[in-house]
Design an enzyme around this catalytic site. Structure first.
Site, PDB file in Angstrom:
ATOM      1  N   HIS A   1     122.273  32.465  46.114  1.00  0.00           N
ATOM      2  CA  HIS A   1     122.010  31.439  47.127  1.00  0.00           C
ATOM      3  C   HIS A   1     122.384  30.046  46.633  1.00  0.00           C
ATOM      4  CE1 HIS A   1     118.114  29.880  45.472  1.00  0.00           C
ATOM      5  NE2 HIS A   1     117.909  31.120  45.096  1.00  0.00           N
TER       6      HIS A   1
ATOM      7  N   ASP B   1     121.089  27.002  47.956  1.00  0.00           N
ATOM      8  CA  ASP B   1     120.104  25.933  48.082  1.00  0.00           C
ATOM      9  C   ASP B   1     119.197  25.863  46.864  1.00  0.00           C
ATOM     10  OD1 ASP B   1     118.924  28.420  48.924  1.00  0.00           O
ATOM     11  OD2 ASP B   1     117.237  27.294  49.747  1.00  0.00           O
TER      12      ASP B   1
ATOM     13  N   ASP C   1     118.697  27.917  39.655  1.00  0.00           N
ATOM     14  CA  ASP C   1     118.161  28.797  40.687  1.00  0.00           C
ATOM     15  C   ASP C   1     118.702  28.299  42.028  1.00  0.00           C
ATOM     16  OD1 ASP C   1     116.710  30.434  42.362  1.00  0.00           O
ATOM     17  OD2 ASP C   1     114.785  29.475  41.981  1.00  0.00           O
TER      18      ASP C   1
ATOM     19  N   GLU D   1     117.541  30.164  51.000  1.00  0.00           N
ATOM     20  CA  GLU D   1     116.699  31.191  50.392  1.00  0.00           C
ATOM     21  C   GLU D   1     115.338  30.625  50.011  1.00  0.00           C
ATOM     22  OE1 GLU D   1     114.999  33.659  47.076  1.00  0.00           O
ATOM     23  OE2 GLU D   1     115.542  31.547  47.106  1.00  0.00           O
TER      24      GLU D   1
ATOM     25  N   ASP E   1     119.709  36.439  40.808  1.00  0.00           N
ATOM     26  CA  ASP E   1     118.794  35.364  41.198  1.00  0.00           C
ATOM     27  C   ASP E   1     117.483  35.435  40.435  1.00  0.00           C
ATOM     28  OD1 ASP E   1     117.712  33.211  42.580  1.00  0.00           O
ATOM     29  OD2 ASP E   1     117.097  34.411  44.301  1.00  0.00           O
TER      30      ASP E   1
ATOM     31  N   HIS F   1     112.504  25.544  39.587  1.00  0.00           N
ATOM     32  CA  HIS F   1     111.757  24.734  40.555  1.00  0.00           C
ATOM     33  C   HIS F   1     111.136  23.486  39.915  1.00  0.00           C
ATOM     34  CE1 HIS F   1     111.145  27.959  43.902  1.00  0.00           C
ATOM     35  NE2 HIS F   1     112.277  28.138  43.261  1.00  0.00           N
TER      36      HIS F   1
END
Length: 403
Positions: A77, A79, A138, A171, A194, A375
């Site tokens: 992904h 994003d 990520d 995602e 991922d 994150h």
């Protein structure tokens, strides 16, 4: 292009998705990277490439042999998460990490004691940020790994079966494959790239939902408020304190579920709490959602109809939809062993596009990227582990020929 250069290039694109948006993709800026990836796939020599209006890039390599083999796919992904900005990412490489504390900037540093993943990367070359943003590995590391592997495959002219690649938006907000067209991705099974650990072949995820709780208050001048004011922010605090104290991410591990408060806002007149709910057990997951509704019902009996809960399911535990078909898992584990990596399978405390695709009939276990601490500002990637994942992806392709 080396895999680390790809990651650092993709990290320069701000692709943060948005929970608030209803468009597809949820942010226009994701399309900028999508267009870049489309052009790159065309330049690498894919047989066909498409960018859809909803921001999904599909690219295909036709089989170059008549031998019978599986049709396989690889997905990552574009994003990045919403917890911290992904704009103006400044990457730097720590050469041959020696195990000491890494100083990101004057305020932030990270050590292997605080972040145990670092202990498994001693001697590796690490990509980090300046501590003001996330890295975006990520899942831009996943994109980098897939495209580096495909470039090497195309240039090698080795035999391979049909291969499909897809790069998805959104995602991180649970909408990554809501517009994914399975008829455009006609494979026997696929892999999302991922995760973090490169020894992981994961096929058990959380069941997941988002819960938004809103509160209606009554704002009165505080001088005249007795028995009249209802403070929505205080209602929100009461609601939050009614949830199980030990069922938060910081108190749980393994298959234990949690309620995670990811956003809160409020004034006297109105307030809002945003949660994500996670649980590996479907029964416990249902009980979590019922708990959210029960607290609201109890408060509404006390204060009138002032508390409103809206719950949206995001994805389900993929294992229940595999129905015992372990071809993809077994092939991935074979590939890891052939690359001198001992495979493990653990329950993911998260989810991927693969969870939703598996529920829709496309079995899609998850593999790692060699990047960690996702994150947040302490995110980093190991160049050597990313390179090993390129090797593993190529070995999975090679294993097409052994059917």
């Amino acid at each position: 292009m080396a895999v680390e250069k790809r990651l650092m290039h993709y990290a320069s694109f701000d692709t943060q998705s948005s929970e608030e948006s209803t468009s597809a993709p949820s942010t226009e800026k994701q399309l900028i990277l999508a267009r870049e990836l489309k052009a790159e796939c065309e330049k690498l020599g894919f047989d066909s490439v498409e960018l859809t209006d909803t921001g999904i890039v599909y690219a295909y390599l036709n089989a170059n042999t008549d031998k019978k083999m599986d049709r396989i796919g690889f997905i990552a992904h574009m994003d990045t998460a919403s917890e911290i900005t992904g704009a103006n990412v400044k990457c730097r490489v720590i050469s041959k990490y020696d195990g000491n504390t890494i100083q990101l900037n004057e305020e932030y540093s990270m050590s292997k004691d605080e972040f145990p993943a670092l202990a498994n990367c001693i001697g590796d070359d690490l990509i980090v940020t300046d501590g003001t943003t996330l890295l975006g590995a990520d899942d831009k590391a996943g994109i980098a790994i897939i495209l580096e592997a495909m470039e090497q495959l195309i240039q090698s002219e080795k035999e391979h079966g049909f291969i499909a690649v897809a790069f998805t938006p959104d995602e991180e907000v649970g909408r990554g494959v809501e517009n994914f067209e399975l008829d455009k991705f006609a494979v026997d099974y696929a892999f999302t790239i991922d995760g973090d650990r490169i020894d992981s072949v994961d096929y058990e995820t959380f069941n997941a939902a988002q819960a938004v709780v809103t509160f209606d208050g009554t704002s009165i001048h505080p001088g005249d408020a007795k028995d009249r004011m209802v403070n929505a922010s205080l209602l929100a605090m009461e609601y939050a304190s009614s949830l199980p104290k030990k069922q938060t991410p910081s108190h749980t591990q393994g298959r234990q579920g949690f309620y995670h408060l990811v956003g809160m806002e409020g004034i006297c007149e109105d307030a809002k709490l945003t949660y994500i709910l996670r649980n590996h057990s479907k029964q416990s997951f249902i009980a979590q959602k019922q708990k959210m509704e029960a607290i609201a019902d109890k408060m509404n009996e006390k204060y009138g109809n002032r508390v409103h809960v809206s719950i949206r399911d995001q994805y389900e535990n993929m294992r229940q939809y595999m129905h015992g078909d372990m071809r993809s898992v077994n092939k991935a584990k074979y590939a890891l062993r052939q690359c001198d990596v001992t495979p493990v399978s653990t329950p993911i405390r998260g989810g991927t596009d693969g969870a939703m695709l598996t529920a829709r009939g496309l079995i899609c276990p998850n593999l790692g990227t060699g990047s960690f601490n996702h994150h947040g500002r302490f995110e980093f990637a190991s160049i050597q582990k990313m390179e090993k994942m390129v090797e593993i992806v190529l070995k999975i392709v090679e294993y097409q020929l052994t059917i």
